[in-house]
Design an enzyme around this catalytic site. Structure first.
Site, short mmCIF file in Angstrom:
data_model
loop_
_atom_site.label_atom_id
_atom_site.label_comp_id
_atom_site.label_asym_id
_atom_site.label_seq_id
_atom_site.Cartn_x
_atom_site.Cartn_y
_atom_site.Cartn_z
N HIS A 20 12.19 37.35 51.58
CA HIS A 20 13.36 36.68 52.15
C HIS A 20 14.57 36.64 51.23
O HIS A 20 15.65 36.25 51.64
CB HIS A 20 13.00 35.26 52.55
CG HIS A 20 12.89 34.33 51.39
ND1 HIS A 20 11.81 34.32 50.55
CD2 HIS A 20 13.76 33.41 50.90
CE1 HIS A 20 12.01 33.41 49.60
NE2 HIS A 20 13.17 32.85 49.78
C1 UD1 Z 1 17.13 29.24 50.97
C2 UD1 Z 1 17.15 29.09 49.45
C3 UD1 Z 1 15.97 29.81 48.82
C4 UD1 Z 1 14.66 29.38 49.47
C5 UD1 Z 1 14.78 29.59 50.98
C6 UD1 Z 1 13.53 29.20 51.70
C7 UD1 Z 1 19.45 28.94 48.62
C8 UD1 Z 1 20.47 29.60 47.76
N1 UD1 Z 1 18.36 29.65 48.86
O1 UD1 Z 1 17.35 30.60 51.23
O2 UD1 Z 1 15.91 29.51 47.45
O3 UD1 Z 1 13.61 30.15 48.95
O4 UD1 Z 1 15.88 28.80 51.47
O5 UD1 Z 1 13.54 29.75 53.01
O6 UD1 Z 1 19.63 27.82 49.01
N2 UD1 Z 1 18.89 31.10 59.01
C9 UD1 Z 1 18.51 30.91 60.32
N3 UD1 Z 1 17.95 29.72 60.66
C10 UD1 Z 1 17.80 28.70 59.77
C11 UD1 Z 1 18.23 28.89 58.44
C12 UD1 Z 1 18.76 30.09 58.08
O7 UD1 Z 1 18.62 31.80 61.14
O8 UD1 Z 1 17.28 27.65 60.15
C13 UD1 Z 1 19.43 32.40 58.62
C14 UD1 Z 1 20.93 32.47 58.71
O9 UD1 Z 1 21.26 33.75 59.16
C15 UD1 Z 1 21.38 32.31 57.29
C16 UD1 Z 1 20.24 32.94 56.51
O10 UD1 Z 1 19.07 32.69 57.29
O11 UD1 Z 1 22.60 32.92 57.04
C17 UD1 Z 1 20.05 32.38 55.13
O12 UD1 Z 1 19.80 30.99 55.16
P1 UD1 Z 1 20.22 30.08 53.91
O13 UD1 Z 1 20.01 28.66 54.24
O14 UD1 Z 1 21.59 30.44 53.47
O15 UD1 Z 1 19.28 30.49 52.72
P2 UD1 Z 1 17.80 31.11 52.67
O16 UD1 Z 1 17.93 32.56 52.52
O17 UD1 Z 1 16.90 30.58 53.73
#
Ligand code: UD1
Length: 353
Positions: free
Chosen positions: A203
């Site tokens: 991820h």
């Molecule tokens: C975040 C943490 C990471 C952790 C991970 C667990 C940071 C910098 N990173 O990364 O350390 O290991 O969480 O999963 O905070 N999205 C959805 N639905 C959701 C949430 C996210 O579709 O409920 C998608 C969106 O497209 C978003 C992308 O996932 O842009 C990334 O989500 P984000 O919350 O920015 O960080 P993670 O990559 O999940």
């Protein structure tokens, strides 16, 4: 004593549920969820399964660039802290919501306590590294999960308020491992035989946003040939579709993100784990399943020193080489405490007040 806890993303929810249970026996906790994670599979299901109290505030910051997400969370957390006037702000791990909580609290001069302090990849290209270094820097109480984490802080001259509390994720595995065994139907749902499949998760933005790295990983998974069950983070799914990597999937079974109990059951019964998740590396170790980690930096040296976890990055050949090696049987994870980390954290908070 009134504690404001800030959480935002999947790994935070597991840790917070363990501490919250003990904390609320004696103290008032205000739970602030930034809304960084919002999909049911990444958010609410964790609260339900871990029997955790629901947030008092959901700030609904959602997704965005790092600046947008952190800034929105910062603005909204500050408002809640001004209204609630807690004695402590309690933070977990290294996600953007942790950084926002640390900034908001420290500027308001509310003392910060950080659970999972002292982890270091020693590489600031990871957003998590920036978040954890900053949070540790402004924390008055630092709950390090291992001796190594205490040493990492010592190297940075952070020695006051540091405690080796043990790891609350270990507490969680000890408590919920058996519940998972009893309640999870994941093996039946996907027709899996214990010991005859691999679990893969990827991820990290640095990997999912890089077509070459993602292709190289998928190539390795195909050449491994064994049945691989691959729960997909939403961003990973988007990237795999964009780069057309979900076609010709052969032995790889892509599935939706799984719940905490289902993941514990998968990790416990898998023959091997391949991951870029810090949490999953540890859970593999706690549940005595060999692990290959697709990262360059070692955040959990306890697991690699025990030769239960091999760190290989994302190159196909390196993954295949690690896959072909034998793995030592894993002993009990005593470097991570005795399953009582949450109790220790709460009693130290009590004295620190
Ligand atoms: C975040 C943490 C990471 C952790 C991970 C667990 C940071 C910098 N990173 O990364 O350390 O290991 O969480 O999963 O905070 N999205 C959805 N639905 C959701 C949430 C996210 O579709 O409920 C998608 C969106 O497209 C978003 C992308 O996932 O842009 C990334 O989500 P984000 O919350 O920015 O960080 P993670 O990559 O999940």
């Amino acid at each position: 004593m009134k504690i404001a806890t800030v959480v935002g993303a999947r790994p935070n929810f597991i840790k917070q549920a363990m501490v919250s249970r003990v904390l609320r026996e004696k103290y008032k906790e205000i739970l602030i969820h930034t809304g960084q994670h919002y999909d049911f599979e990444l958010d609410r299901i964790f609260f339900d399964q871990l029997e955790a109290p629901l947030p008092n505030y959901n700030l609904r910051v959602g997704s965005g660039s790092h600046a947008e997400q952190t800034a929105e969370a910062l603005i909204r957390i500050e408002k809640v802290l001004i209204k609630e006037k807690p004695d402590w702000v309690l933070l977990y791990g290294d996600v953007n919501s942790t950084l926002a909580g640390a900034l908001a609290a420290s500027k308001l001069q509310i003392p910060v306590a950080h659970v999972e302090a002292g982890l270091r990849a020693n590489n600031k290209k990871y957003p998590e590294e920036i978040n954890r270094v900053f949070t540790d820097y402004v924390s008055s109480l630092l709950f390090a999960p291992t001796k190594q984490a205490v040493l990492n802080l010592e190297i940075e001259n952070i020695t006051t308020g540091v405690y080796n509390s043990g790891d609350v994720m270990y507490d969680a595995v000890l408590k919920y491992g058996k519940v998972a065994e009893k309640n999870s139907k994941i093996l039946e749902d996907h027709d899996l035989t214990p010991g005859e499949f691999i679990v893969a998760t990827i991820h990290r933005a640095g990997t999912t946003n890089n077509c070459k790295k993602l292709s190289s990983l998928i190539e390795a998974f195909k050449r491994i040939g064994e049945q691989i069950i691959f729960p997909l983070h939403p961003r990973t799914e988007k990237a795999l579709r964009k780069y057309n990597l979900m076609v010709n999937k052969k032995n790889i079974n892509f599935i939706k993100p799984v719940s905490y109990l289902d993941m514990l059951q998968l990790v416990k019964t898998a023959r091997m784990i391949i991951t870029d998740s810090g949490g999953l590396q540890k859970e593999a170790y706690f549940l005595k399943t060999p692990c290959i980690t697709c990262l360059e930096e070692d955040v959990w040296p306890e697991t690699t020193a025990a030769k239960a976890n091999r760190l290989v990055g994302t190159e196909t050949e390196k993954i295949l080489e690690a896959y072909s090696k034998s793995y030592e049987s894993i002993k009990d994870a005593e470097e991570f405490g005795d399953g009582q980390a949450a109790q220790k954290i709460v009693s130290i908070l009590e004295k620190g007040n």
